[in-house]
Every structure is written in C-alpha cells, then in structure tokens.
Design a protein around this motif. Sequence first.
Motif, PDB file in Angstrom:
ATOM      1  N   UNK A 431       0.826  -1.198   0.000  1.00 33.77           N
ATOM      2  CA  UNK A 431       0.000   0.000   0.000  1.00 33.77           C
ATOM      3  C   UNK A 431       0.859   1.246   0.000  1.00 33.77           C
ATOM      4  N   UNK A 432       0.357   2.274  -0.732  1.00 32.18           N
ATOM      5  CA  UNK A 432       1.045   3.557  -0.755  1.00 32.18           C
ATOM      6  C   UNK A 432       0.073   4.677  -0.443  1.00 32.18           C
ATOM      7  N   UNK A 433       0.452   5.591   0.462  1.00 34.53           N
ATOM      8  CA  UNK A 433      -0.451   6.639   0.953  1.00 34.53           C
ATOM      9  C   UNK A 433      -0.064   7.981   0.350  1.00 34.53           C
ATOM     10  N   UNK A 434      -1.113   8.770   0.013  1.00 32.09           N
ATOM     11  CA  UNK A 434      -0.915  10.167  -0.392  1.00 32.09           C
ATOM     12  C   UNK A 434      -1.940  11.003   0.359  1.00 32.09           C
ATOM     13  N   UNK A 449       1.156  10.371  -6.615  1.00 34.39           N
ATOM     14  CA  UNK A 449       1.922  10.330  -5.379  1.00 34.39           C
ATOM     15  C   UNK A 449       1.689   9.009  -4.638  1.00 34.39           C
ATOM     16  N   UNK A 450       0.425   8.537  -4.625  1.00 37.93           N
ATOM     17  CA  UNK A 450       0.118   7.268  -3.965  1.00 37.93           C
ATOM     18  C   UNK A 450       0.782   6.106  -4.699  1.00 37.93           C
ATOM     19  N   UNK A 451       0.811   6.152  -6.038  1.00 36.93           N
ATOM     20  CA  UNK A 451       1.466   5.090  -6.813  1.00 36.93           C
ATOM     21  C   UNK A 451       2.970   5.028  -6.500  1.00 36.93           C
ATOM     22  N   UNK A 452       3.596   6.191  -6.369  1.00 33.49           N
ATOM     23  CA  UNK A 452       5.024   6.208  -6.039  1.00 33.49           C
ATOM     24  C   UNK A 452       5.275   5.586  -4.673  1.00 33.49           C
ATOM     25  N   UNK A 453       4.383   5.909  -3.719  1.00 33.55           N
ATOM     26  CA  UNK A 453       4.535   5.312  -2.389  1.00 33.55           C
ATOM     27  C   UNK A 453       4.327   3.804  -2.455  1.00 33.55           C
ATOM     28  N   UNK A 454       3.396   3.361  -3.328  1.00 34.40           N
ATOM     29  CA  UNK A 454       3.150   1.926  -3.500  1.00 34.40           C
ATOM     30  C   UNK A 454       4.387   1.235  -4.069  1.00 34.40           C
ATOM     31  N   UNK A 455       5.003   1.841  -5.075  1.00 35.52           N
ATOM     32  CA  UNK A 455       6.214   1.250  -5.659  1.00 35.52           C
ATOM     33  C   UNK A 455       7.335   1.169  -4.623  1.00 35.52           C
ATOM     34  N   UNK A 456       7.391   2.182  -3.755  1.00 37.98           N
ATOM     35  CA  UNK A 456       8.396   2.169  -2.697  1.00 37.98           C
ATOM     36  C   UNK A 456       8.172   0.982  -1.757  1.00 37.98           C
ATOM     37  N   UNK A 457       6.881   0.716  -1.435  1.00 40.47           N
ATOM     38  CA  UNK A 457       6.561  -0.427  -0.578  1.00 40.47           C
ATOM     39  C   UNK A 457       6.963  -1.730  -1.255  1.00 40.47           C
TER      40      UNK A 457
END
Length: 466
Positions: A431-434, A449-457
């Motif tokens: 999961x990625x949060x924005x 922004x949420x997709x980038x956080x998801x890729x980071x996860x």
Amino acid sequence: MGITENTLQKLRMANLGLKILLVTVVCSSLLIAVEFLGLKTIYQPEVFLPIHTNIEFFCVFVALSTFTVTWYSYLNNCSYYSYFIGLGLLAVGFIDLFHFYSYEGMPHIFTRACANKATLYHLLGRLIMAVTFLVSVLLYKKKTCFIGRFRCYMLAVTLTIVGFVFTIVTWNPDLYPVMFIKGQGLTQPKVLTEYFIIAILLAAVFGYLRLYKKHMDGYLQFIIITLIILVFSELCFTSYQSLYDTVNLLGHLFRFASYVLIYVAIFLNNVKRPYLELVSAREELARANTVLEEKVRERTRDLQEANEKLTWAASHDSLTGAINRMEFSNRFKKLVENPREQAVHCVVAIDFDSFKKINDTYGHAVGDECLKTFVRAAREVLRPADSVARFGGDEFMLLLPNTPREGARVAGEKLRSHLVKIADPPFTTSMGIAEWPKDGRKEKELLNRADKALYLAKEKGKNRVE
C-alpha cells in the motif's frame, strides 16, 4: 355437480309456467265469480264514473310515461324494440283519453258523449296495443340508431294516426257500425272485434314465450303476464250488459293491473337494467383500475430496481462490488470541493503481491475469489464513510475522508492484519499513501503520489504500507 344450462332453462320455464298458471287461475276465478256466481251488479253512474275516471287517467299516465322513458332512453340504448312499444303506447294513451271523455255521463266535448263512441275508442286502443305487442316480438333485441330526424318522423306518423282516429270517430259516426245499444248491451261487431283482439294478444303471448325460451330474459316474464291479464280484460269486455256493471269494472281493473306491469317492464328494461349495467361496468372498471394500478406499481418497482441496478452497475465493479474509477473520481471531487476547515484526506493505492502467481497456481476463479475477499476485508475494517475502489486487475484505491497520513497508515495496517486471518489461499498486499492537500490538490497528482509510495513499498519487500 353444477346445474347444466339445459336444466337451468327448464327450471326457468317451469317457474314462468307456475306464474302463468297462478295469474290464469286468479283472473278466471274473478271472472267466473262475477259472471256466474251472482256477483254481477249495476252501479250508479256517480259510483262507477269516479272509479272509471281514476283507472283511465292512470292508464293514460302510464302510457305517456312509458313513451317518455323509451324516447329518452333510446338515445343511449338504440333499442328499436322499446321505442316501437313506446310509440304504440303513446297512441293508445291518447285514444284512451278520448275514450274517457266520450264515456256516457261525461261532459260533452266537441260532440256528444255516448256509449257507442266511447266503445269504439276503446276497441281501437286495444287493437293498437295488441298489434304493437305482436309486432314487437319481431323487433326484440334489434338495435337501430336512426339517422338524423327519422325518430321524430316516426313520432309524427304516430300522432297523425291518432289525429286520424280522433277525426273519424268524433265527427263521422256513420262510418262505423253500432257497438253498444243501451238497454240491450253489446252488438255482434263489438264482440267479434274483441275476440279478434284476444286472438292477436294470444299470438303475442306465444311469440314472447318463444323469445323467453331463447333468451331467458326476466323482463319478458312481465310482458307475458301483462298480455295474459289483457286477454282476461278483453274477455270481460265481451259480456257486459251495462256500461256500469261489475263485469265492465272488472275488465277495467284488469287493464289497471296490466298497465302497472307494462310500466314496471319498460322501466326495468330501459332504466333499471341500464343503471345496473352501468353500476356493474363501474365496478368492473374499478376492479380493472385496481389491477392496472397494481401492475403500474409493480412495473414502477421493477423499473426502479432496474434503474438502481443500472446505476449501481455504472458506478461499481461487477466482480467485487467495489466502486469503479469513475465513481471514485466523483466522490473525490465532492469531497475536496467542500472541504472542512483544516480537513485532510488520504488516498491509499493498493496492489496485490504476486497476484499472477495466484492465478497461475490456483486458477483465475480462485484469483477472483481473492479479489472479493480483499474488498470484503476492507469493508469490515474501514469506516462506513471510507470507499474501496477497484481500478483494474488487482489494483485498488482507498478514499479516506478526514483522515491524516498516520490515520491512513493505521487503517492500512489493520487491513493487512485482517487479510492474514481470512485470506484463503493466503495473499498479501502493498500500500502507498498520499495526503490531500499536502501531496497534491488535484486527483491526478494525488494518485501519482500514492502510486510512487506503492512502488516504494514493493521495493522495500512488499506486504507493507508506505
């Protein structure tokens, strides 16, 4: 076991036969009692004339009233049969009126009142009535709506016949034979004419009996009984010796009874029956309207359900029941267009870890069940105000109103923990949060922004919230 139509017809004919027998016995008994048992009496004119006057006025009133009923009811039922009887009774009513004013002992009008003139008016009235009922047998159930003023022309012809009879009888006494000789009684022409009228009435009775057997119309019973009473009335008029004797009075009383039945029959056929048919039609219409309203309500419910299904289908994913991307955008727009003061919102991008492996290992049906399990778990963990959206495949997005980043992280961790408990086969998600408006004010910015956080996860080992 129900009664057959043939049995019912026999019962109705038997019922009519009993009525005819009863009327015949009563009328015969009265006639025999007066004629042969010493009850014949000659009344004084001052006693007889008031009775005669009331009976004649009643008969005239009934005849004219009957015509009035048939005249106005014809506009609705187009019954040539009823209208023809009405015209005949109109003529009879006027002739009975002339008979009344010509009776011996009445004031002289136009010419001297005498027994012979009154008797001739009586015979002509009875003859017209008998012929009217005989011909009406052929017109029963015939409905003809006359075009234009033809109905009025028939009335004019009837009144012309009445005028002709009045002229001939009143001012041309030499054209017809003597019907009554004072002190001697009835002449042979008078008696023969009465028997001729009786023959016509009996022919009409048999005609109406055939009609009743065919149609089983209760109205016809009144006409048949009326004609039988008229036969006995005419029998009385074949044997009286004085204008004021009991036999003549009995004949007039029979006429009185027959006119009562005539009016009842015409009233039933032209007023009461249409009224009952109208009431029945209104009740049937009310029932049909009730059924129609119920069908409309059912159809409305069906349409509402169909519209709800269409609306739901247009805004939800058919497999999982989660909202689709378009509905997500609508809800996001409504949320950010009217923000509370200092309010923050979060979106959470979610992706299954190794979803392809689940499909390859267990099949797509199991993969679909995993997607459903995820949506069910999200609804069990999240608040009612939160939304779960499926963007496609195994990609989901959460919309968390009035929730800061830390609150979104807590919600994500709860969801991950809950999935560990219920997922079968087991699967994990990243999961990625924005946060709005910190990470972006527009939907596209926030989703990126949420997709980038998801890729980071995903890069940090999956099965986590960033």
